[in-house]
Scaffold this motif. Sequence first.
Motif, mmCIF file in Angstrom:
data_model
loop_
_atom_site.group_PDB
_atom_site.id
_atom_site.type_symbol
_atom_site.label_atom_id
_atom_site.label_comp_id
_atom_site.label_asym_id
_atom_site.label_seq_id
_atom_site.Cartn_x
_atom_site.Cartn_y
_atom_site.Cartn_z
ATOM 1 N N ARG A 113 0.837 -1.210 0.000
ATOM 2 C CA ARG A 113 0.000 0.000 0.000
ATOM 3 C C ARG A 113 0.870 1.258 0.000
ATOM 4 O O ARG A 113 0.566 2.237 -0.707
ATOM 5 C CB ARG A 113 -0.914 -0.030 1.220
ATOM 6 C CG ARG A 113 -1.703 1.252 1.468
ATOM 7 C CD ARG A 113 -2.702 1.541 0.348
ATOM 8 N NE ARG A 113 -3.396 2.795 0.619
ATOM 9 C CZ ARG A 113 -4.578 2.895 1.220
ATOM 10 N NH1 ARG A 113 -5.206 1.802 1.622
ATOM 11 N NH2 ARG A 113 -5.150 4.065 1.413
ATOM 12 N N LEU A 114 1.956 1.235 0.761
ATOM 13 C CA LEU A 114 2.868 2.381 0.795
ATOM 14 C C LEU A 114 3.457 2.662 -0.582
ATOM 15 O O LEU A 114 3.604 3.818 -0.984
ATOM 16 C CB LEU A 114 4.003 2.118 1.794
ATOM 17 C CG LEU A 114 3.696 2.313 3.281
ATOM 18 C CD1 LEU A 114 4.829 1.749 4.120
ATOM 19 C CD2 LEU A 114 3.486 3.782 3.597
ATOM 20 N N THR A 115 3.793 1.617 -1.289
ATOM 21 C CA THR A 115 4.437 1.807 -2.595
ATOM 22 C C THR A 115 3.444 2.239 -3.663
ATOM 23 O O THR A 115 3.813 2.964 -4.589
ATOM 24 C CB THR A 115 5.129 0.506 -3.060
ATOM 25 O OG1 THR A 115 4.163 -0.551 -3.187
ATOM 26 C CG2 THR A 115 6.188 0.079 -2.065
ATOM 27 N N ARG A 116 2.208 1.824 -3.532
ATOM 28 C CA ARG A 116 1.235 2.113 -4.590
ATOM 29 C C ARG A 116 0.518 3.447 -4.401
ATOM 30 O O ARG A 116 0.110 4.073 -5.374
ATOM 31 C CB ARG A 116 0.216 0.975 -4.672
ATOM 32 C CG ARG A 116 0.817 -0.312 -5.245
ATOM 33 C CD ARG A 116 -0.215 -1.379 -5.437
ATOM 34 N NE ARG A 116 0.311 -2.501 -6.215
ATOM 35 C CZ ARG A 116 -0.397 -3.585 -6.521
ATOM 36 N NH1 ARG A 116 -1.652 -3.694 -6.107
ATOM 37 N NH2 ARG A 116 0.146 -4.562 -7.230
ATOM 38 N N SER A 117 0.336 3.869 -3.159
ATOM 39 C CA SER A 117 -0.381 5.120 -2.932
ATOM 40 C C SER A 117 0.444 6.149 -2.180
ATOM 41 O O SER A 117 -0.039 7.238 -1.892
ATOM 42 C CB SER A 117 -1.674 4.840 -2.138
ATOM 43 O OG SER A 117 -1.367 4.334 -0.861
ATOM 44 N N ASN A 118 1.684 5.771 -1.852
ATOM 45 C CA ASN A 118 2.591 6.666 -1.125
ATOM 46 C C ASN A 118 2.106 6.998 0.280
ATOM 47 O O ASN A 118 2.566 7.962 0.875
ATOM 48 C CB ASN A 118 2.841 7.969 -1.899
ATOM 49 C CG ASN A 118 4.161 7.935 -2.631
ATOM 50 O OD1 ASN A 118 4.957 7.020 -2.454
ATOM 51 N ND2 ASN A 118 4.397 8.924 -3.457
ATOM 52 N N GLU A 119 1.184 6.220 0.795
ATOM 53 C CA GLU A 119 0.736 6.407 2.167
ATOM 54 C C GLU A 119 0.185 5.091 2.692
ATOM 55 O O GLU A 119 -0.263 4.244 1.920
ATOM 56 C CB GLU A 119 -0.328 7.501 2.269
ATOM 57 C CG GLU A 119 -1.568 7.238 1.452
ATOM 58 C CD GLU A 119 -2.555 8.398 1.531
ATOM 59 O OE1 GLU A 119 -2.206 9.414 2.151
ATOM 60 O OE2 GLU A 119 -3.651 8.265 0.996
ATOM 61 N N PRO A 120 0.232 4.884 4.006
ATOM 62 C CA PRO A 120 -0.260 3.627 4.567
ATOM 63 C C PRO A 120 -1.776 3.562 4.537
ATOM 64 O O PRO A 120 -2.441 4.568 4.268
ATOM 65 C CB PRO A 120 0.269 3.670 6.008
ATOM 66 C CG PRO A 120 0.337 5.135 6.324
ATOM 67 C CD PRO A 120 0.744 5.800 5.034
ATOM 68 N N PRO A 121 -2.354 2.398 4.835
ATOM 69 C CA PRO A 121 -3.814 2.315 4.960
ATOM 70 C C PRO A 121 -4.287 3.208 6.102
ATOM 71 O O PRO A 121 -3.500 3.596 6.970
ATOM 72 C CB PRO A 121 -4.053 0.828 5.279
ATOM 73 C CG PRO A 121 -2.805 0.127 4.875
ATOM 74 C CD PRO A 121 -1.697 1.109 5.055
ATOM 75 N N PRO A 122 -5.561 3.547 6.131
ATOM 76 C CA PRO A 122 -6.087 4.370 7.238
ATOM 77 C C PRO A 122 -5.844 3.692 8.588
ATOM 78 O O PRO A 122 -5.794 2.465 8.681
ATOM 79 C CB PRO A 122 -7.586 4.462 6.925
ATOM 80 C CG PRO A 122 -7.688 4.205 5.456
ATOM 81 C CD PRO A 122 -6.592 3.250 5.118
ATOM 82 N N LEU A 123 -5.701 4.512 9.618
ATOM 83 C CA LEU A 123 -5.400 3.991 10.953
ATOM 84 C C LEU A 123 -6.467 3.001 11.420
ATOM 85 O O LEU A 123 -6.139 1.960 12.008
ATOM 86 C CB LEU A 123 -5.290 5.147 11.952
ATOM 87 C CG LEU A 123 -4.979 4.765 13.400
ATOM 88 C CD1 LEU A 123 -3.675 3.994 13.490
ATOM 89 C CD2 LEU A 123 -4.946 6.009 14.282
ATOM 90 N N LYS A 124 -7.747 3.308 11.193
ATOM 91 C CA LYS A 124 -8.811 2.400 11.623
ATOM 92 C C LYS A 124 -8.689 1.040 10.939
ATOM 93 O O LYS A 124 -8.931 -0.001 11.564
ATOM 94 C CB LYS A 124 -10.181 3.017 11.332
ATOM 95 C CG LYS A 124 -10.554 4.167 12.256
ATOM 96 C CD LYS A 124 -11.959 4.653 11.972
ATOM 97 C CE LYS A 124 -12.353 5.778 12.928
ATOM 98 N NZ LYS A 124 -13.736 6.269 12.677
ATOM 99 N N THR A 125 -8.306 1.051 9.668
ATOM 100 C CA THR A 125 -8.130 -0.201 8.945
ATOM 101 C C THR A 125 -6.998 -1.022 9.547
ATOM 102 O O THR A 125 -7.127 -2.236 9.765
ATOM 103 C CB THR A 125 -7.831 0.075 7.458
ATOM 104 O OG1 THR A 125 -8.922 0.790 6.891
ATOM 105 C CG2 THR A 125 -7.624 -1.225 6.693
ATOM 106 N N VAL A 126 -5.878 -0.361 9.825
ATOM 107 C CA VAL A 126 -4.723 -1.065 10.397
ATOM 108 C C VAL A 126 -5.055 -1.602 11.788
ATOM 109 O O VAL A 126 -4.706 -2.751 12.119
ATOM 110 C CB VAL A 126 -3.502 -0.127 10.457
ATOM 111 C CG1 VAL A 126 -2.357 -0.786 11.211
ATOM 112 C CG2 VAL A 126 -3.057 0.241 9.052
ATOM 113 N N LEU A 127 -5.727 -0.806 12.605
ATOM 114 C CA LEU A 127 -6.112 -1.274 13.940
ATOM 115 C C LEU A 127 -7.028 -2.493 13.850
ATOM 116 O O LEU A 127 -6.885 -3.454 14.621
ATOM 117 C CB LEU A 127 -6.798 -0.148 14.708
ATOM 118 C CG LEU A 127 -5.894 0.992 15.186
ATOM 119 C CD1 LEU A 127 -6.743 2.139 15.747
ATOM 120 C CD2 LEU A 127 -4.914 0.507 16.244
ATOM 121 N N GLY A 128 -7.970 -2.454 12.915
ATOM 122 C CA GLY A 128 -8.869 -3.587 12.731
ATOM 123 C C GLY A 128 -8.129 -4.838 12.287
ATOM 124 O O GLY A 128 -8.398 -5.943 12.777
#
Length: 284
Positions: A113-128
């Motif tokens: 995700r970092l490489t494709r959009s230059n940013e991580p997934p949303p925090l809520k998504t990562v926490l889930g």
Amino acid sequence: MPYSGADASMPSFLFIATVANFVFIGRSVRDCTSKKSPVSKPTAVSLLLTAVAESIWVLPCFIQCVLVFFKGHGGDWAPDLNSEGCDIQGYYSFAGSLAAMLASLLMAFVTLRLTRSNEPPPLKTVLGLCAAVLATALFIGAFPLMHIGRFAYLGEGFCYADFNDTGTIILMMITIIPTVITVLALHTKLYLEGAWPKKITLLMSFAFLTAWILWIPAFFIGLAGASFPKGYFISGAILGHAQALVNPILYGIFWRASAIQMDRSRQQVALTSKSDDENERGAP
């Protein structure tokens, strides 16, 4: 018999691994809580999960190995008696290895995700996803305690899921093999797309494979009813526990540095774009 030299090597190794992993946890916690951290919160949470997943296995194993060293092999804490000590060690070892595998899967997803959009997934998504990783590992790891599969002493100093029981092998195969395939597929995508440092991608794959590669042939050896080579299981345990030494360096230093660099590049691009827009609006 307590104080056996043969029982000293594993707790010594696990002590070093535990310390390294706790350093990793401490740094990840600071990244999660500090407003001045250069790491984005979703990235920091992903790193923290990786550190916590290793602790599920390495810390209790260190404690139990210390008990065996000081008290010997004659109590309920000793895994080789197939008693409560075996079930306890089997549970945290199996659950911990599942958590570590799934954490590697999450890190591969976050990296892509970092490489494709230059940013991580949303925090809520990562926490889930982190909650799902831990819940899945702790739940499936308990199946043998519910008589879906079983734990057993493997003859080389520790208890784990029984590779001589068909039901246990099937349980492991349907959870571990898809995870291994998916992680390696994501690593392959990362390497081919080339937006993430290729050396780090290769190290991620190498570390993952060395940790779990012995379990795959173990499934088929167990299903065939064949004998395992001497030292097979303890080699797998050492390689698995070694991730508590490898991950603080691989993910806690190298991967983290690459994520920071990518985040700074994204911010620089955003600032440049904003400046260009302002210049265009101010132009006569």
